[in-house]
Design a protein around this motif. Sequence first.
Motif, mmCIF file in Angstrom:
data_model
loop_
_atom_site.group_PDB
_atom_site.id
_atom_site.type_symbol
_atom_site.label_atom_id
_atom_site.label_comp_id
_atom_site.label_asym_id
_atom_site.label_seq_id
_atom_site.Cartn_x
_atom_site.Cartn_y
_atom_site.Cartn_z
ATOM 1 N N ILE A 73 0.882 -1.169 -0.117
ATOM 2 C CA ILE A 73 0.062 -0.008 0.082
ATOM 3 C C ILE A 73 0.743 1.249 0.002
ATOM 4 C CG2 ILE A 73 -1.492 1.278 1.446
ATOM 5 C CD1 ILE A 73 -2.730 -1.631 2.397
ATOM 6 N N LYS A 74 1.962 1.345 0.952
ATOM 7 C CA LYS A 74 2.740 2.591 0.777
ATOM 8 C C LYS A 74 3.650 2.636 -0.380
ATOM 9 C CE LYS A 74 3.322 2.452 5.952
ATOM 10 N NZ LYS A 74 2.166 3.724 6.054
ATOM 11 N N ASP A 154 -11.820 -5.007 -1.346
ATOM 12 C CA ASP A 154 -12.442 -5.617 -2.646
ATOM 13 C C ASP A 154 -13.261 -4.526 -3.307
ATOM 14 O OD1 ASP A 154 -13.561 -7.911 -4.208
ATOM 15 O OD2 ASP A 154 -15.673 -7.277 -3.363
ATOM 16 N N ILE A 155 -13.847 -3.562 -2.592
ATOM 17 C CA ILE A 155 -14.524 -2.394 -3.359
ATOM 18 C C ILE A 155 -13.333 -1.348 -4.006
ATOM 19 C CG2 ILE A 155 -15.642 -0.296 -2.804
ATOM 20 C CD1 ILE A 155 -17.205 -1.613 -0.599
ATOM 21 N N ALA A 156 -12.175 -1.401 -3.315
ATOM 22 C CA ALA A 156 -11.306 -0.384 -3.996
ATOM 23 C C ALA A 156 -10.617 -1.093 -5.066
ATOM 24 C CB ALA A 156 -9.928 -0.255 -2.869
ATOM 25 N N ALA A 157 -10.277 -2.382 -4.952
ATOM 26 C CA ALA A 157 -9.708 -3.327 -6.023
ATOM 27 C C ALA A 157 -10.537 -3.348 -7.458
ATOM 28 C CB ALA A 157 -9.347 -4.507 -5.664
ATOM 29 N N THR A 158 -11.729 -3.341 -7.098
ATOM 30 C CA THR A 158 -12.888 -3.450 -8.370
ATOM 31 C C THR A 158 -12.919 -2.393 -8.956
ATOM 32 O OG1 THR A 158 -13.990 -5.255 -7.081
ATOM 33 C CG2 THR A 158 -15.114 -3.848 -9.019
ATOM 34 N N GLN A 227 -5.595 10.193 -8.093
ATOM 35 C CA GLN A 227 -6.204 10.846 -7.011
ATOM 36 C C GLN A 227 -6.865 10.077 -6.515
ATOM 37 O OE1 GLN A 227 -7.854 14.811 -8.672
ATOM 38 N NE2 GLN A 227 -6.297 15.901 -7.651
ATOM 39 N N PHE A 228 -7.865 9.362 -6.838
ATOM 40 C CA PHE A 228 -8.764 8.483 -6.289
ATOM 41 C C PHE A 228 -7.991 7.312 -5.641
ATOM 42 C CE2 PHE A 228 -12.421 10.465 -8.520
ATOM 43 C CZ PHE A 228 -13.375 10.154 -7.572
ATOM 44 N N PHE A 229 -6.812 6.811 -6.557
ATOM 45 C CA PHE A 229 -6.215 5.699 -5.840
ATOM 46 C C PHE A 229 -5.533 6.182 -4.557
ATOM 47 C CE2 PHE A 229 -4.789 3.942 -10.240
ATOM 48 C CZ PHE A 229 -6.174 3.422 -10.565
ATOM 49 N N ILE A 230 -5.021 7.248 -4.257
ATOM 50 C CA ILE A 230 -4.335 7.738 -3.128
ATOM 51 C C ILE A 230 -5.193 7.924 -1.826
ATOM 52 C CG2 ILE A 230 -3.386 9.673 -1.871
ATOM 53 C CD1 ILE A 230 -2.020 10.331 -4.602
ATOM 54 N N GLN A 231 -6.606 7.969 -2.177
ATOM 55 C CA GLN A 231 -7.751 8.130 -1.122
ATOM 56 C C GLN A 231 -7.888 6.651 -0.639
ATOM 57 O OE1 GLN A 231 -11.103 10.255 -2.675
ATOM 58 N NE2 GLN A 231 -9.855 11.866 -3.156
ATOM 59 N N TYR A 232 -7.987 5.602 -1.898
ATOM 60 C CA TYR A 232 -8.152 4.349 -1.521
ATOM 61 C C TYR A 232 -7.050 3.741 -0.706
ATOM 62 C CZ TYR A 232 -12.419 3.782 -4.637
ATOM 63 O OH TYR A 232 -13.875 3.791 -5.152
ATOM 64 N N PHE A 233 -5.914 3.920 -1.164
ATOM 65 C CA PHE A 233 -4.809 3.370 -0.482
ATOM 66 C C PHE A 233 -4.423 3.824 0.795
ATOM 67 C CE2 PHE A 233 -2.773 3.373 -5.167
ATOM 68 C CZ PHE A 233 -3.317 2.084 -5.304
ATOM 69 N N ASP A 237 -4.678 1.524 4.045
ATOM 70 C CA ASP A 237 -3.378 1.640 5.236
ATOM 71 C C ASP A 237 -3.789 1.894 6.493
ATOM 72 O OD1 ASP A 237 -0.598 1.643 5.435
ATOM 73 O OD2 ASP A 237 -0.775 3.815 5.982
ATOM 74 N N SER A 238 -4.788 2.834 6.790
ATOM 75 C CA SER A 238 -5.279 3.061 7.999
ATOM 76 C C SER A 238 -5.863 1.805 8.788
ATOM 77 C CB SER A 238 -6.434 4.251 7.860
ATOM 78 O OG SER A 238 -6.836 4.377 9.350
ATOM 79 N N LEU A 239 -6.875 1.106 7.827
ATOM 80 C CA LEU A 239 -7.250 -0.226 8.366
ATOM 81 C C LEU A 239 -6.569 -1.325 8.708
ATOM 82 C CD1 LEU A 239 -10.489 -0.369 6.001
ATOM 83 C CD2 LEU A 239 -10.522 0.412 8.429
#
Length: 253
Positions: A73-74, A154-158, A227-233, A237-239
């Motif tokens: 993720i990082k 799963d949501i992010a990957a999709t 930009q969206f990817f960074i939000q998902y990542f 990462d937090s979780l």
Amino acid sequence: MIKFFRKIRQKLLTENKFRKYLLYAIGEIVLVVIGILIALQINNWNEDRKERIVEKKIYENLLSDIKEDIIIIKERIALSKREKKALYNHVHNAYQTQKSTEDFIKLNSSVEWNADNFILQIKTFDELVNSGKLSIIKDKSLKDKILDYYKTYDIAATHIAELNQTSITMLGTASEVNAPMKYFGLNDLFDEDYMFRSSDWDYINDPTSIGFRLREQAAGYYFFKNQFFIQYFKKQDSLAIELVTRLNSKIVN
């Protein structure tokens, strides 16, 4: 021991002490029941101990997977940040005059046009779900955190896969009217000056041309998706960090 109890019963029957015999028989039954209950309890303790061993192993495997996830993720956060910066510079540099083939090749090579999908370690979780062993995790709060982690992934990957596919299509469309592949760093194949012509890339000096617009749209979409990817990542990462803390505490205890 059985012979001893049998002799006592026979003696009581022989002496016609039926009342004492009845009480004795009831007592013997009670002792047998108690013995069975104790045996069942011991068996339950053993089964519970075995489950706790399996549960701890599950925590260890999940912890190992998620620690690897954090590294991935990082790396993806850093990559998306680099891509955003490179795309920003790419679009701005595209508006500058490209004076030579070398300038145009340099412009092309300034962006990775990355479209890698988001792939984390899910082997342990999939095995838990498929084998039905998820129920072994007794801590409901922790189980919910684990489920939330993999559902979020799963949501992010999709969504990331969908955005990547769209970006690839846009870049492909742009490439149909843009420079041939020889301008994308294939130096080992295209190594003669006569193989390059300014007419292949002069569209880049005309911001009103279709080629320029398509390239600009593709670059803009790649910028947007990162930009969206960074939000998902960052959310993943937090979780992940929270889960590592929870799992560590379970393993230690």
